[in-house]
Design a protein around this motif. Structure first.
Motif, PDB file in Angstrom:
ATOM      1  N   LEU A  51     -34.867  12.286  69.612  1.00 50.73           N
ATOM      2  CA  LEU A  51     -35.422  11.710  70.577  1.00 50.73           C
ATOM      3  C   LEU A  51     -35.203  10.388  71.004  1.00 50.73           C
ATOM      4  O   LEU A  51     -35.398   9.504  70.308  1.00 50.73           O
ATOM      5  N   ILE A  52     -34.833  10.258  72.372  1.00 49.91           N
ATOM      6  CA  ILE A  52     -34.519   8.654  72.637  1.00 49.91           C
ATOM      7  C   ILE A  52     -35.423   8.342  73.555  1.00 49.91           C
ATOM      8  O   ILE A  52     -36.084   8.813  74.403  1.00 49.91           O
ATOM      9  N   VAL A  53     -36.087   7.102  73.308  1.00 50.95           N
ATOM     10  CA  VAL A  53     -37.082   6.416  73.940  1.00 50.95           C
ATOM     11  C   VAL A  53     -36.490   5.028  74.553  1.00 50.95           C
ATOM     12  O   VAL A  53     -36.322   4.114  73.721  1.00 50.95           O
TER      13      VAL A  53
ATOM     14  N   GLU B 156     -48.428   9.420  76.789  1.00 47.44           N
ATOM     15  CA  GLU B 156     -47.355  10.489  76.966  1.00 47.44           C
ATOM     16  C   GLU B 156     -46.477  10.866  75.684  1.00 47.44           C
ATOM     17  O   GLU B 156     -46.079  11.926  75.404  1.00 47.44           O
ATOM     18  N   LEU B 157     -45.987   9.689  75.289  1.00 53.93           N
ATOM     19  CA  LEU B 157     -45.293   9.901  73.980  1.00 53.93           C
ATOM     20  C   LEU B 157     -45.967  10.431  72.742  1.00 53.93           C
ATOM     21  O   LEU B 157     -45.456  11.358  72.137  1.00 53.93           O
ATOM     22  N   LEU B 158     -47.151  10.119  72.618  1.00 52.56           N
ATOM     23  CA  LEU B 158     -48.139  11.106  71.700  1.00 52.56           C
ATOM     24  C   LEU B 158     -48.182  12.305  71.864  1.00 52.56           C
ATOM     25  O   LEU B 158     -48.014  13.233  70.969  1.00 52.56           O
ATOM     26  N   ASP B 159     -48.320  12.855  72.985  1.00 53.74           N
ATOM     27  CA  ASP B 159     -48.198  14.206  73.323  1.00 53.74           C
ATOM     28  C   ASP B 159     -46.899  14.901  73.374  1.00 53.74           C
ATOM     29  O   ASP B 159     -46.820  15.905  72.842  1.00 53.74           O
ATOM     30  N   VAL B 160     -45.844  14.077  73.489  1.00 53.65           N
ATOM     31  CA  VAL B 160     -44.439  14.744  73.152  1.00 53.65           C
ATOM     32  C   VAL B 160     -44.690  14.988  71.866  1.00 53.65           C
ATOM     33  O   VAL B 160     -43.757  15.779  71.346  1.00 53.65           O
ATOM     34  N   ILE B 161     -45.059  14.109  71.048  1.00 54.77           N
ATOM     35  CA  ILE B 161     -44.964  14.058  69.393  1.00 54.77           C
ATOM     36  C   ILE B 161     -45.747  15.426  69.028  1.00 54.77           C
ATOM     37  O   ILE B 161     -45.359  16.296  68.219  1.00 54.77           O
ATOM     38  N   GLU B 162     -46.866  15.575  69.716  1.00 57.85           N
ATOM     39  CA  GLU B 162     -47.653  16.448  69.299  1.00 57.85           C
ATOM     40  C   GLU B 162     -47.284  18.080  69.647  1.00 57.85           C
ATOM     41  O   GLU B 162     -47.128  18.854  68.918  1.00 57.85           O
ATOM     42  N   ARG B 163     -46.934  18.197  70.912  1.00 60.02           N
ATOM     43  CA  ARG B 163     -46.835  19.487  71.646  1.00 60.02           C
ATOM     44  C   ARG B 163     -44.856  20.008  71.435  1.00 60.02           C
ATOM     45  O   ARG B 163     -44.780  21.189  71.504  1.00 60.02           O
TER      46      ARG B 163
END
Length: 675
Positions: free
Chosen positions: A125-127, A244-251
Motif C-alpha cells: 500500500l502506498i501512502v 480513511e486510512l484506518l478504514d482502509v486497514i480495516e476493510r
C-alpha cells in the motif's frame, strides 16, 4: 485472526512515518492527542538518542484497536544507514505500507523497499503523506508512481477541498476531488480487481459495474498477486485522510489468513524445500524473531511474529537446533517503550519474550523437535563496508568492549565487528558514517563506555619481483655456552595469490634436521612482520640450500635468527613491491548521477566494468578501485547523489601500489623503526 492486521510503515527519512503512526494512534483512540517528533514525545521514537536526533533509529512496535480490530504496526527508520532495522520488519507483517513524502516524490529508499516487499510476496500500500505541504504536485506524483512501479498503482482515494480532506474512490462512485475524477478512479479500481476472477469479469461486462462491497475476495487476491497496489493520500499534520486510512486497514488490507504465507524452508542450501506455515491456532507453534532489543537493564528482548499455533505464557519452546527448551516466563505486547503482559499470542500477533539469552535475530521458535531444521528464507542485506577502528579508552577494558559490541550487533544485522590480525585492530563496520556515529553515541550514552577511534589501516602486503639470495651468520659468545647458526637461502616470486612455499634443499647435513623447523619459523616471522613497509610478505618461495652449524653452540634460537635475517637480506635485493587491495565496487544511485560517479571513480584510480538498471530510475555501476582511495567514500557519494547512493565492496585481488605511494610507505616504516 480475522480481526488482526499487521503492517510495517517503511519509506525514506522525512516521509512522516512516525507522525503518521501518532495520527493513527490518536484516531483509533489509543492517544488523547498525537505527539510530535520535534517535541520528542512520540510513542515510537522513545529512545533518548532518537529524541535528540529527531529521527527514528530503530524499528518500534505499536498496536491499536479500531472497529473490532487489533492492528499491529511497526514504525521503521528511513535513513539508508538503518536498513538493518527496516528490512526485518517486512518479515513480520502482511502489508508493507510505503510512505512517500509528497514534496520529495519517489526517493531511492522507497524504490528499494517496494522491490523488497514484492520479492517477499507482501501486499503493498502506498501512502502519499504531507499532501498539505506547499508546492506539492500530486497529479504529477501519482503519474510518476504509475510510471515507476506499474499501472497497478491506483488511487483508493483522492485529495479534496484543497488537500484538506480525501474522497473515497473504491466504495464511492461519485464525489468531488481536487484533480482527476472519482468516477474514473472507481471504474479503474473495479476493473483492476475483477480481472483476477473470471466470474466477476462476466458480471462486470454484463452489468457494467459491481458493488465494491462484494469484491473482498478478489481484492485480497489482487493484493496478494501484486495486481493492485493501492495509493492513499494523507496529511499526518492536519489529519487529512487519517480516518480513511484506518478504514482502509480495516476493510481492505489482509488478515493473517489472507496474506501470502511466509517463505519458510526446511533444510539448508540447494536441498532446502519450501514449507507453508498454516495460520492455525491449533497447530504446533512456529514463530520467527525479527528483532532483538539489548537493554542494559532489562536484558535481551526477542520480538517475534507468531506464524502458526498459539504461543502461551508458560510454554516450553525450542530455538532452532537447540535440544534444551526454555520456558516463556513473560509474554509481552509492545506499545513503544511500554511492555504489556499478555497470556497468549495467535498467528499474526507480534509479541516479545524477555530475558532468554538463546534468542537471536532470525531465530525460529517451535515446540516440536521435528521442526528444528525450519528457517525463514534469508533477507538480502546491504554489506557493511564503512569501517572504523576502535579501542577502549581505558586499558584493560577490551573484554567489556567486546561484550557491549556483541549486544549492539545482535540488534542490527547490518553491523559487523572484526579483529584484524594483519593490522592488530578491532574494526566495526556499518552502512555509513551516521550508522557508526550512532553506534558510538550508544556506547557512550547507554553503556557509559568511552572508546578511541581512528580510520582502519589498509591491509597492504609486500612481495618480490625478482629472484635473489640471502645469507646470514648468527654468532654470539657471552662467556658461557654460545649461539651459532648460518643459513643460505634463495627466494623467488610466485603467482599473485599463491601464498608461501618453504623448500628444504640442504644436503650433507650442513644444517641438521632438528634445526630446520627453527629456520622455517624465522622465515615465517620475517614474512609476518614484513621487510620494507612493515606489511606481511606474500607470494614467495623460500629455498634453504646451505648453512653451517656448531656441534656445541648451535641452538634453535640461533637458526631462527639466521633464517629471519637471511630472508630480510634476500628481500632487499629482490626488487620488493608493496601491494594494495583492489576491491570490486558496486554503486547504486539515481540515474542522473552516473556521469559524476564514473568520473569520480576514475579520479580514484578506479575503472568502470559495467552498468545495469535494476529499478526504474536507479542505475547500478560495477567496477574496480583501490581500497585506499575509498576512505570516506560514502560522504562523497552522498554529495553526488543527494544522499541517495549506496555502495558495496568485496576484495578482488592485490596489485602493486604506484611508486610514489610505495616510497611514502617505505619512508614511514623506516621512520617508525628508527623511533
Amino acid at each position: 485472526m480475522a480481526a488482526l492486521r499487521t503492517l510495517a510503515l517503511v519509506g525514506p527519512a522525512g516521509a512522516g512515518k512516525t507522525s503518521l503512526v501518532e495520527a493513527l494512534l490518536h484516531q483509533a483512540g489509543a492517544l488523547q492527542s498525537p505527539g510530535s517528533v520535534e517535541r520528542g514525545n512520540t510513542v515510537s521514537d522513545h529512545d533518548p538518542l532518537e529524541k535528540r536526533m529527531q529521527h527514528s533509529l530503530q524499528a518500534s512496535l505499536v498496536h491499536m484497536q479500531h472497529g473490532g480490530l487489533r492492528i499491529h504496526a511497526i514504525d521503521t527508520p528511513g535513513a539508508p544507514d538503518f536498513t538493518g532495522q527496516s528490512l526485518p520488519a517486512l518479515e513480520a507483517v502482511d502489508t508493507a505500507v510505503v510512505v512517500i513524502n509528497a514534496q520529495n516524490g519517489i526517493e531511492l529508499m522507497a524504490s528499494r523497499l517496494m522491490e523488497t516487499a514484492a520479492a517477499r510476496g507482501l501486499c503493498r500500500l502506498i501512502v502519499i503523506n504531507k499532501i498539505d505541504a506547499p508546492g506539492v504536485k500530486l497529479p504529477e506524483l501519482l503519474a510518476q508512481l504509475r510510471e515507476t512501479f506499474g499501472r497497478e498503482c491506483l488511487p483508493l482515494n483522492l485529495p479534496a477541498a484543497g488537500n484538506s480532506r480525501v474522497q473515497d474512490c473504491f466504495f464511492s462512485r461519485t464525489g468531488e476531488a481536487d484533480f482527476s475524477s472519482v468516477a474514473e478512479a472507481h471504474q479503474a479500481l473495479v476493473e483492476q480487481v475483477v480481472e483476477v476472477d473470471a466470474a466477476f469479469v462476466d458480471r462486470y461486462l454484463n452489468e457494467g459495474d459491481v458493488d465494491a462491497s462484494e469484491l473482498h475476495a478478489p481484492l485480497e487476491q489482487a493484493l496478494r498477486e501484486g495486481h493492485l497496489i493501492p495509493v492513499c493520500f494523507t496529511s499526518a499534520r492536519n489529519g487529512a485522510g487519517v480516518a480513511e486510512l484506518l478504514d482502509v486497514i480495516e476493510r481492505l488490507l489482509p488478515n493473517p489468513t489472507e496474506g501470502n504465507p511466509p517463505q519458510f524452508l526446511v533444510g539448508e542450501g540447494p536441498e532446502a524445500v519450501p514449507l507453508q506455515a498454516a495460520p492455525d491456532p491449533e497447530a504446533h507453534v512456529l514463530a520467527h524473531v525479527f528483532k532483538i532489543n539489548a537493554d542494559p537493564y532489562l536484558g535481551k528482548l526477542g520480538i517475534l511474529r507468531v506464524h502458526q499455533g498459539t504461543l502461551r505464557k508458560g510454554a516450553q519452546l525450542l530455538v532452532g537446533h537447540a535440544r534444551k527448551p526454555f520456558k516463556v516466563s513473560h509474554l509481552f505486547m509492545l506499545q513503544g517503550k511500554e511492555h504489556m503482559e499478555i497470556e497468549q499470542a495467535l498467528p499474526g500477533d507480534l509479541c516479545a519474550i524477555a530475558k532468554v539469552d538463546e534468542l537471536h535475530y532470525d531465530a525460529v521458535l517451535h515446540d516440536a523437535p521435528e521442526d528444528e531444521h525450519i528457517h525463514l528464507k534469508p533477507l538480502e542485506f546491504p554489506v557493511p563496508v564503512h569501517g572504523l577502528a576502535i579501542s577502549p579508552a581505558r586499558h584493560g577494558d577490551e573484554q567489556r568492549m567486546w561484550e557491549i559490541l556483541t549486544r549492539l550487533i545482535d540488534e542490527d544485522p547490518c553491523l559487523k565487528v572484526e579483529r584484524t590480525a594483519s593490522t592488530n585492530e578491532t574494526v566495526v563496520y556499518g552502512l555509513g558514517e551516521l550508522h557508526l556515529r550512532m553506534l558510538l553515541e550508544r556506547l557512550r550514552d547507554t553503556y557509559k563506555f568511552e572508546v578511541n577511534t581512528q580510520p582502519p589501516r589498509i591491509a597492504y602486503r609486500e612481495t618480490i619481483s625478482s629472484p635473489s639470495e640471502g645469507h646470514y651468520r648468527h654468532k654470539k659468545q657471552s662467556g658461557g655456552a654460545g649461539q651459532f647458526g648460518e643459513v643460505y637461502l634463495r627466494i623467488e616470486p610466485l603467482e599473485r595469490g599463491a601464498g608461501f612455499e618453504f623448500v628444504d634443499a640442504v644436503k650433507g647435513g650442513t644444517i641438521p634436521g632438528q634445526f630446520m623447523p627453527a629456520v622455517e619459523k624465522g622465515v615465517r616471522a620475517a614474512l609476518e612482520s614484513g621487510v620494507v613497509s612493515g606489511n606481511p610478505l606474500v607470494d614467495i618461495r623460500v629455498t634453504v640450500f646451505d648453512g653451517k652449524h656448531h656441534s656445541v653452540d648451535s641452538k634453535e634460537i640461533a637458526f631462527f635468527t639466521a633464517g629471519k635475517r637471511a630472508l630480510m637480506a634476500a628481500v632487499r635485493e629482490a626488487r620488493p613491491l608493496v601491494l594494495e587491495p583492489i576491491v570490486q565496487i558496486e554503486i547504486s544511485a539515481p540515474e542522473h548521477a552516473m556521469g559524476d560517479i564514473t568520473g569520480d571513480l576514475a579520479s580514484r584510480r578506479g575503472q568502470v566494468n559495467g552498468t545495469r538498471a535494476n529499478v526504474p530510475g536507479i542505475i547500478s555501476v560495477q567496477g574496480l578501485a583501490p581500497l585506499a582511495e575509498l576512505a570516506s567514500y560514502q560522504t562523497r557519494l552522498n554529495a553526488m547523489t543527494s544522499g541517495q547512493g549506496r555502495y558495496t565492496v568485496a576484495l578482488a585481488h592485490y596489485q602493486p601500489v604506484p611508486p610514489n605511494t610505495q616510497a611514502a610507505l617505505v619512508a614511514a616504516h623506516r621512520t617508525q623503526d628508527e623511533d
